[in-house]
Scaffold this motif. Structure first.
Motif, PDB file in Angstrom:
ATOM      1  N   ARG A 401      22.181  17.951 -32.883  1.00 28.08           N
ATOM      2  CA  ARG A 401      21.588  17.457 -34.120  1.00 28.08           C
ATOM      3  C   ARG A 401      22.654  17.144 -35.182  1.00 28.08           C
ATOM      4  NH1 ARG A 401      15.658  20.388 -34.699  1.00 28.08           N
ATOM      5  NH2 ARG A 401      15.087  20.126 -32.495  1.00 28.08           N
ATOM      6  N   TRP A 547      17.724  20.910 -38.748  1.00 32.80           N
ATOM      7  CA  TRP A 547      18.368  19.728 -38.179  1.00 32.80           C
ATOM      8  C   TRP A 547      19.893  19.806 -38.224  1.00 32.80           C
ATOM      9  CZ3 TRP A 547      16.337  16.008 -35.283  1.00 32.80           C
ATOM     10  CH2 TRP A 547      14.966  15.856 -35.267  1.00 32.80           C
ATOM     11  N   GLY A 549      21.609  21.876 -36.366  1.00 33.90           N
ATOM     12  CA  GLY A 549      22.123  22.317 -35.078  1.00 33.90           C
ATOM     13  C   GLY A 549      22.620  23.737 -35.095  1.00 33.90           C
TER      14      GLY A 549
END
Length: 576
Positions: A401, A547, A549
């Motif tokens: 992400r 988002w 990661g």
């Protein structure tokens, strides 16, 4: 009281990522600027992509002469073949050694491949010829010009010669010339026939001989030695017994040369030495028994002539390498002396030695690629690279992400460095991007992405242990660094071994793989790690955005690691 710091603190440049980023930015700007200053905005393309002919030649030696195949003679052969190819009017031809016994000749499109194969595949021809006439390398003016135009004494080469059993006269000083540049020759040379075209007692030439002489004179006057092509073609098709016209290798002088008196195969040895007594570099030649007799004969005849007819020309493939004069009869050895540097003396010694060695070349392979086919191969390679890069990007975005942004920026930096270096290495070392090299670059995408993955996974492991992002970035780096270095070392070692043991285009794959592996280390240390340090300070990553990661919940992180103080249990039940 503040709790003591936990874990390792920043070391080296880890606390100052701006310095590393500034360094790699300067490198990128410098390489890009150098690329445009060198007028090389794109990498040079190999024969398989640009189109042309690639010829692989293997050196062969006669029985008992295996030592003839050595680096010195191979380098000399490369120089000779390069002159031959350039004589065909070819531009940007590549002639280089591969391994110990092979020479690769890459000739771009637009060249007669059959003629090129014939030129590079034949053994070099070295002869000693008497000089009959010498003039400047440009076409001779019309006969209507003044008589001074007919003679060009400034173009006369000069040198002195003496036998190896005699001391060279110190008073014999070579004069500067267009061909020998003041070099003096001390040695033995031989001619079986009188080099002067007008010997006393010679019978009146026949009409056929007069016509041949007139044609030769016309050819000599029209000869222009200013271009490589004209120099190479001047003596093409001639025989050792012919009287020929020839150019100097520099193109500043042209000659009429008599029939060959000594063949280069009669030179048993030739090497450059430094004469301590005279304080100058010389080239020492030794001849075979047959060559010694021929050498002594021509030396005796040449020593009685006037300039320029007391000179002998050392002609390699029809071009005059040197044209020293002889002042006395000599025995079967010679010393060429004059305004030599160490390099020029060694070069002449190599040329003379090459003519004496039974070294020939045999074709191993000939590959011809049309420009259209080369363009198709390049397009296919670029498509394959784009597909591979797209798959890597999709994987990074789906799995990491927000971290994928750092990985993609790192790949971009790696791509810029690779492209600029490939462009600059073309004119610098003759690197040409061929199809195997494109494959190496495609493989490098996976190697570079693997380094980012190693680092990202180490950071995620630290977060799973309950650490926040900033300490996780610093604690993960030492372990990731060791893994990346070991992995890249193995890849580079494999590329180096492949480069050494292979011949031809496979070396392009090995070279590209090794180059991109080194750049991977540079990018990870000077870009990926500093950028990750900066991103760890941003709220989006530090807070563990879903988002980013680095979301602790998605990673299954343990409760945060905290250091608490020990307190006594309350004794009063009410307090409890």
């Amino acid at each position: 009281m503040a709790a003591p710091k936990k874990g390792r603190g920043p070391s080296g440049g880890q606390g100052r990522p701006g310095r590393a980023l500034a360094l790699i930015l300067i490198a990128m700007v410098a390489l890009t600027g150098g690329m445009f200053l060198a007028h090389q905005p794109t990498p040079r393309l190999g024969i398989d992509l640009a189109g042309g002919t690639s010829i692989t030649l293997e050196a062969k030696a006669e029985p008992g002469q295996e030592k003839a195949i050595n680096k010195t003679n191979m380098d000399t052969a490369v120089q000779i073949m390069e002159r031959r190819v350039n004589g065909l009017g070819v531009s940007e031809a590549e002639v280089q050694t591969q391994g110990e016994r092979n020479i690769i000749v890459n000739i771009p499109k637009g060249t007669n491949s059959a003629q090129a194969r014939k030129q590079v595949g034949t053994t070099a021809k070295l002869y000693f010829r008497p000089v009959l006439t010498v003039a400047q390398g440009t076409p001779t003016p019309a006969p209507s010009a003044s008589s001074s135009d007919k003679a060009t004494p400034s173009a006369k080469p000069s040198a002195t010669a003496s036998g190896s059993d005699k001391a060279s006269s110190p008073s014999a000083k070579p004069s500067t010339s267009a061909t020998t540049q003041g070099r003096a020759v001390t040695g033995a040379l031989k001619a079986d026939s009188t080099p002067t075209p007008k010997a006393s007692g010679t019978p009146t030439p026949s009409a056929k001989e007069q016509a041949a002489a007139a044609a030769l004179q016309k050819k000599f006057e029209a000869l222009d030695c200013s271009s490589k092509a004209s120099r190479a073609k001047a003596a093409q098709g001639s025989k050792p017994t012919d009287t020929v016209v020839a150019c100097s290798q520099e193109g500043d002088a042209k000659y009429v040369l008599g029939p060959a008196e000594v063949s280069g195969t009669e030179v048993s040895s030739a090497k450059a030495n430094f004469d301590q007594q005279r304080g100058m570099w010389i080239v020492q030649m030794e001849f075979s028994d047959k060559g010694s007799k021929q050498f002594q004969s021509i030396t005796k005849k040449l020593s009685t002539q006037q300039e320029p007819q007391n000179q002998f020309a050392i002609a390699l493939d029809g071009e005059v390498v040197s044209a020293p004069r002889v002042s006395e009869a000599l025995s079967g050895s010679a010393q060429i002396s004059g305004s030599f540097t160490q390099q020029s003396a060694e070069d002449l010694g190599n040329v003379l030695s090459y003519g004496a060695l039974p070294l020939s070349f045999q074709e191993q392979s000939v590959t011809t690629v049309t420009a259209a086919l080369g363009g198709e191969q390049l397009q296919a390679g670029l498509i394959a690279g784009a597909i591979g890069l797209a798959l890597v990007v999709i994987y990074l975005v789906a799995y990491y992400r927000g971290l994928a942004l750092i990985a993609l920026l790192s790949l971009l930096v790696s791509g810029i460095l690779t492209y600029t270096l490939m462009s600059l290495l073309g004119p610098a070392i003759g690197f040409a991007l061929n199809l195997p090299a494109v494959c190496g670059a495609i493989v490098a995408i996976g190697i570079t992405a693997d380094s980012f993955i190693v680092y990202f996974e180490r950071i995620r492991d630290e977060i799973r242990e309950g650490r926040t992002l900033r300490p996780a970035v610093e604690r993960a780096w030492p372990r990731a660094r060791r893994t990346i270095l070991v992995s890249d070392f193995v890849s580079f070692l494999a590329a180096a071994v492949l480069f050494v043991v292979t011949v031809g285009k496979v070396q392009g794959f090995a070279f590209t793989l090794g180059l991109t592996t080194l750049l991977d280390v540079v990018v990870v240390f000077l870009f990926t790690k500093p950028v990750m340090t900066l991103m760890a300070r941003k709220k989006f990553f530090a807070s563990g955005h879903p988002w980013s990661g680095l979301d602790p919940k998605r990673l299954g992180a343990k409760p945060p690691l905290r250091r608490s103080r020990r307190v006594n249990a309350p004794t009063d039940p009410k307090e409890a």
